[in-house]
Design a protein around this motif. Structure first.
Motif, mmCIF file in Angstrom:
data_model
loop_
_atom_site.group_PDB
_atom_site.id
_atom_site.type_symbol
_atom_site.label_atom_id
_atom_site.label_comp_id
_atom_site.label_asym_id
_atom_site.label_seq_id
_atom_site.Cartn_x
_atom_site.Cartn_y
_atom_site.Cartn_z
ATOM 1 N N LEU A 126 0.852 -1.190 0.000
ATOM 2 C CA LEU A 126 0.000 0.000 0.000
ATOM 3 C C LEU A 126 0.888 1.240 0.000
ATOM 4 C CD1 LEU A 126 -2.530 -1.074 2.798
ATOM 5 C CD2 LEU A 126 -2.655 -1.530 0.330
ATOM 6 N N THR A 127 0.638 2.131 -0.929
ATOM 7 C CA THR A 127 1.377 3.394 -0.983
ATOM 8 C C THR A 127 0.416 4.523 -0.620
ATOM 9 O OG1 THR A 127 2.806 2.544 -2.734
ATOM 10 C CG2 THR A 127 2.783 4.924 -2.388
ATOM 11 N N ARG A 128 0.707 5.190 0.494
ATOM 12 C CA ARG A 128 -0.179 6.238 1.011
ATOM 13 C C ARG A 128 0.236 7.616 0.493
ATOM 14 N NH1 ARG A 128 -3.397 4.435 5.184
ATOM 15 N NH2 ARG A 128 -2.906 2.347 5.975
ATOM 16 N N LEU A 129 -0.669 8.569 0.669
ATOM 17 C CA LEU A 129 -0.377 9.941 0.286
ATOM 18 C C LEU A 129 0.854 10.418 1.055
ATOM 19 C CD1 LEU A 129 -1.298 12.486 -1.261
ATOM 20 C CD2 LEU A 129 -2.621 13.118 0.774
ATOM 21 N N GLY A 130 1.844 10.903 0.319
ATOM 22 C CA GLY A 130 3.087 11.317 0.948
ATOM 23 C C GLY A 130 4.203 10.321 0.745
#
Length: 410
Positions: free
Chosen positions: A91-95
């Motif tokens: 999972l790649t989150r905002l930021g």
């Protein structure tokens, strides 16, 4: 008029943001059309069904009675359960933060190792290796997120701050009254007995040191002399009129109101925590000031409290003696590694959140909070040092996200 101007500003901000929502929503809808084949396919357990050739993975965030966790079912030809494989979700989150989940077979399903932290808003990449062959799926799964152009955010008054350490002040709440400083009252008398020829100052007039306030004809010399204000201030008493004879009685009282006293009641249960020199935040008639405790004085016989006297700046003249005042006496300070401005806090679903900003994108961050002093609050989890979060007009971001129809769908 002030209320009307404020309402107009709010309506303008909402109008500006509504255009931004439509633009962002258009992008979102276009992406969803591309992904519809993936997003609308559900497996028998209610999870997202990923299929490639004769292999399928049903992926679900399970959160019934447990912290959110990934569960997966890997099948061949939609019937045979696969127990020997290598499954990973990234999972790649905002930021840019990445959360990686490895899976182990748990008898009935594959279990992802770790908690899927809120918000469940990320770019998803699923990688499966089965019998030497690699399978890969990826898509966007966003919630609590919106995009607002920089110039639109500026026009709407949206301002941000960088998350970092802070100082929490522990305070004692007290109440009292604003009073005049006795050493700032001057009684104006005639130098020589005589008849008042003219009075040039009236009750409530603002005078400066040296201004003429009256003229008196001396009984001895029959010469007229001018009575002048000895200090800057306001005429708070007048005891003479033209034609009257001066005597020992003061003609005027002039009070310098540029500094007032807040006399705050300190009861026995608070006494040990209060000392001369402590910082005090005082509020009167919606106006905030800061001062220090100058004196601790008895309030009088048969009175269960003492008075903490605090000098209050009133150089702008907005405060008047007699107003009720609330005081927060700072009795201790605690440094915390991460804190946010209370103006940033908003309620969202069952959470208290702030909205982080990365470029033109804003997204919720549910927080676990600690101590607070009414101005800033300690953050225990949910935010990283250096994150830029919305402080001013954060409610506009909340309204923007709610308009966009953000869902909690996994």
């Amino acid at each position: 008029m002030r209320m009307i101007r404020t309402l107009c500003a709010v309506l303008t901000a909402i109008y500006l943001l509504s255009g931004s929502v439509l633009a962002a929503q258009g992008t979102k809808n276009a992406h969803q059309e591309i992904q519809n084949g993936l997003l609308e396919t559900r497996g028998p357990h209610g999870g997202l069904l990923l299929q490639q050739d004769d292999v399928s993975v049903e992926l679900l965030i399970f959160e019934q009675g447990v912290p959110p966790e990934y569960r997966a079912w890997i099948m061949k030809n939609s019937q045979q359960v696969i127990e020997n494989a290598n499954l990973k979700v990234e999972l790649t989150r905002l930021g840019g933060q990445k959360d990686i989940f490895d899976f182990t077979f748990d008898g009935d399903y594959w279990l992802g190792q770790g908690v899927v932290a809120e918000p469940h808003s990320f770019d998803v990449s699923v990688m499966l290796n089965y019998k030497g062959r690699n399978y890969h799926w990826q898509w966007e799964s966003y919630e609590g997120r919106t995009q607002i152009a920089t110039d639109t955010a500026e026009k709407a008054g949206i301002q941000t701050a960088k998350a970092g350490p802070g100082v929490i002040e522990q305070t004692v709440k007290t109440y009292g009254l604003l009073t005049t400083a006795l050493d700032r009252v001057s009684q104006v008398r005639a130098r020589f007995p005589g008849v008042v020829i003219r009075v040039t100052a009236n009750l409530g007039d603002l005078v400066s040191q040296g201004d003429a306030v009256a003229e008196v004809e001396s009984n001895e010399s029959l010469q007229t002399y001018v009575v002048r204000a000895p200090i800057d201030g306001v005429i708070t008493e007048r005891h003479i009129n033209g034609g009257e004879v001066t005597g020992e009685t003061a003609l005027f009282a002039i009070t310098d109101l540029s500094t007032l006293w807040a006399e705050l009641r300190v009861f026995p249960g608070q006494r040990r925590e209060v000392a001369v020199g402590q910082t005090v935040r005082v509020t009167a008639d919606g106006i905030d000031r800061q001062g220090t405790v100058r004196h601790l004085l008895p309030a009088g016989d048969d009175t269960p409290y003492i008075l903490a006297r605090v000098g209050v700046d009133n150089s702008d003249g907005l405060l008047t003696p007699g107003l009720l005042v609330a005081g927060d006496l700072v009795v201790d300070t605690v440094e915390v590694p991460l804190a946010v401005d209370n103006r940033a806090l908003q309620s969202f679903r069952d959470w208290t959140v702030v909205f982080i900003q990365v470029g033109d994108t804003y997204e919720i961050r549910p927080l676990e909070l600690g101590r607070s002093d009414g101005e800033i609050t300690e953050v225990l989890s949910g935010l990283q040092p250096g994150d830029r979060y919305v402080v001013e007009n954060s409610y506009l971001i909340k309204a923007d996200i709610e308009k966009s129809g953000a869902t909690h769908d996994h």
